[in-house]
Design a protein around this motif. Structure first.
Motif, PDB file in Angstrom:
ATOM      1  N   LEU A  97       0.958  -1.331   0.014  1.00 37.09           N
ATOM      2  CA  LEU A  97      -0.128   0.162   0.127  1.00 37.09           C
ATOM      3  C   LEU A  97       1.026   1.294  -0.260  1.00 37.09           C
ATOM      4  CD1 LEU A  97      -3.152   0.755  -0.094  1.00 37.09           C
ATOM      5  CD2 LEU A  97      -3.067   0.410   2.617  1.00 37.09           C
ATOM      6  N   GLY A 102      -0.475   7.772  -3.127  1.00 33.74           N
ATOM      7  CA  GLY A 102      -1.918   7.374  -2.379  1.00 33.74           C
ATOM      8  C   GLY A 102      -1.555   9.374  -1.921  1.00 33.74           C
ATOM      9  N   ALA A 131      -9.725  12.009  -4.372  1.00 32.25           N
ATOM     10  CA  ALA A 131      -9.773  10.637  -4.270  1.00 32.25           C
ATOM     11  C   ALA A 131     -11.070   9.839  -3.294  1.00 32.25           C
ATOM     12  CB  ALA A 131      -8.826  10.853  -2.688  1.00 32.25           C
ATOM     13  N   THR A 356      -4.093   3.762  -4.218  1.00 30.52           N
ATOM     14  CA  THR A 356      -4.554   4.414  -3.008  1.00 30.52           C
ATOM     15  C   THR A 356      -5.081   5.607  -3.367  1.00 30.52           C
ATOM     16  OG1 THR A 356      -2.590   5.120  -2.671  1.00 30.52           O
ATOM     17  CG2 THR A 356      -3.008   3.150  -1.435  1.00 30.52           C
ATOM     18  N   GLY A 359      -8.681   6.306  -2.088  1.00 27.76           N
ATOM     19  CA  GLY A 359      -8.604   5.379  -0.467  1.00 27.76           C
ATOM     20  C   GLY A 359      -9.658   5.644  -0.038  1.00 27.76           C
ATOM     21  N   LEU A 397      -0.592   5.430   3.486  1.00 34.29           N
ATOM     22  CA  LEU A 397      -0.780   7.228   2.899  1.00 34.29           C
ATOM     23  C   LEU A 397       0.005   8.167   2.823  1.00 34.29           C
ATOM     24  CD1 LEU A 397      -4.747   7.485   3.023  1.00 34.29           C
ATOM     25  CD2 LEU A 397      -4.024   6.476   1.364  1.00 34.29           C
TER      26      LEU A 397
END
Length: 399
Positions: A97, A102, A131, A356, A359, A397
């Motif tokens: 991740l 992100g 996002a 992400t 996300g 993130l």
């Protein structure tokens, strides 16, 4: 007497004696065969009932299933895989991740510039909206970030990161209970418990294309890694491939799959059979897969409600997990709301969260439905599903 007649008489006698000898020999052979015990047929060539393949074993039991053929297994026989441990997969998924980038990192890069212009704040707002945080959440987060930026009056990346981390963590809400309800339930009134008590039941729902059947198989691996015994029910009776796919997942991890041999069978009946089978075996958990359905089809949603009601006849369904594609954004939110009204969602499984940039759906779906994201998938591997870790998610993130 004419010599010719003598010769013919002698030949006739020889022919008669020869015929008697052959008749006696053949009769003795038949009597010997009738009195003896016939040898057993060759097991490799003996016919079996209903066209089944011969077992090839010497057990003598009728209907013994042959070993499952699996390419790559020793001798062509499938071997049960040991799923990855929960701590191991969570660590691996956090690393994946963090490596995929992100929206948190993009916001942090702007905040660290210092002396932010109005254009900078608009860039942050656009990033948050893209996002899938939603307008209300984005507005509240922007106000808090502006306030903290004035108070801090610093371009120190670590100070800015700490502020953003606190805000994002508050939005994700680490206080929500994300554990699966796996306690053995109290049997419903009228359920025959003579053969066993009901297992904890998990009903998987979602629209087409979210990876629901695959997620069922991966969830079984998660449960087995937690030392749970599992039965899966293939209640998607509209696609034969779905039952086959679930059976393959079951073979890989040693989990029995209850399915119907008839395409188009009543899915509620298959679900109940799975619940009953889990009770008979004393299994800890039964996971029931359902057919993907569009959220705007009332008939299909009613059928989903029927499946849950039938399962409730054994014991209350502990978990109804909605499988959502993280990349669907606000459309996924509309799906979640309709499914929640139909069957009462208790948790969310987010698939395809490996990018992400979307996300923010984690925050939005929790805020709108009041239920937590419990599991996330970050890839196509068999063990690419893990319990959702709020702090690990936020840190990834901002990595």
């Amino acid at each position: 007497m004419d010599p010719i007649y003598v010769v013919l008489a002698v030949l006739a006698v020889f022919l008669l004696l020869g015929g008697l000898w052959l008749y006696t020999r053949r009769r003795r052979g038949r009597l010997s065969q009738d009195r003896g015990t016939p040898s057993p047929p060759d097991r490799d060539t003996a016919p079996t009932e209903r066209g089944q393949e011969p077992s090839g074993t010497s057990s003598g039991q009728a209907g013994v299933a042959p070993p499952v053929e699996a390419p790559g297994g020793p001798g062509g026989v499938a071997t049960v895989e040991a799923p990855e441990s929960i701590p191991g997969r969570m660590q691996r998924l956090r690393a994946r991740l963090a490596g995929s980038g992100g929206f948190g990192r993009a916001v942090l890069a702007v905040l660290s510039r210092g002396d932010l212009s109005e254009e900078d704040w608009e860039e942050i707002e656009d990033t948050l909206l893209t996002a899938d945080l939603g307008l209300d959440v984005t507005t509240a987060l922007m106000e808090e970030l502006r306030t903290q930026a004035r108070v801090l009056d610093t371009t120190d990346p670590q100070a800015v990161r700490a502020v953003l981390r606190d805000q994002l963590l508050t939005l994700v809400d680490p206080t929500l209970d994300r554990s699966l309800s796996l306690d053995r339930p109290i049997p419903a009134e009228g359920f025959d418990t003579s053969s066993g008590s009901p297992a904890a039941a998990i009903l998987m729902v979602g629209v087409n294309g979210t990876g629901k059947t695959t997620t069922c198989g991966k969830l079984a691996r998660v449960l087995v890694a937690q030392d749970k015994t599992v039965v899966m029910g293939a209640a998607d009776t509209f696609r034969a491939a779905a039952a086959e796919q679930l059976a393959t997942w079951g073979e890989r991890v040693g989990v029995e799959v209850v399915r119907s041999q008839r395409e188009g069978a009543d899915p509620a009946s298959v679900a109940f059979d799975a619940v009953r089978r889990a009770a008979e075996q004393g299994s800890d958990v039964v996971v029931v897969d359902t057919a993907g359905r569009l959220q705007n089809k009332a008939g299909l949603m009613d059928e989903l409600g029927k499946i849950k009601r039938v399962m409730d006849r054994a014991a209350p369904v502990g978990e109804v997990l909605l499988v959502l594609d993280a990349t669907t954004g606000q459309n996924g939110m509309r799906q979640a709301q309709v499914f929640s009204e139909a069957v009462g969602i208790t948790g969310i499984v987010l698939t395809k969260l490996d990018g992400t940039a979307k996300g923010g759906i984690v925050v939005t779906v929790q805020k709108e439905l009041g239920v937590p994201v419990k599991l996330v998938g970050l890839g196509e591997g068999a063990d690419d599903l893990a319990p959702f870790d709020p702090e690990g998610f936020v840190d990834a993130l901002l990595a």
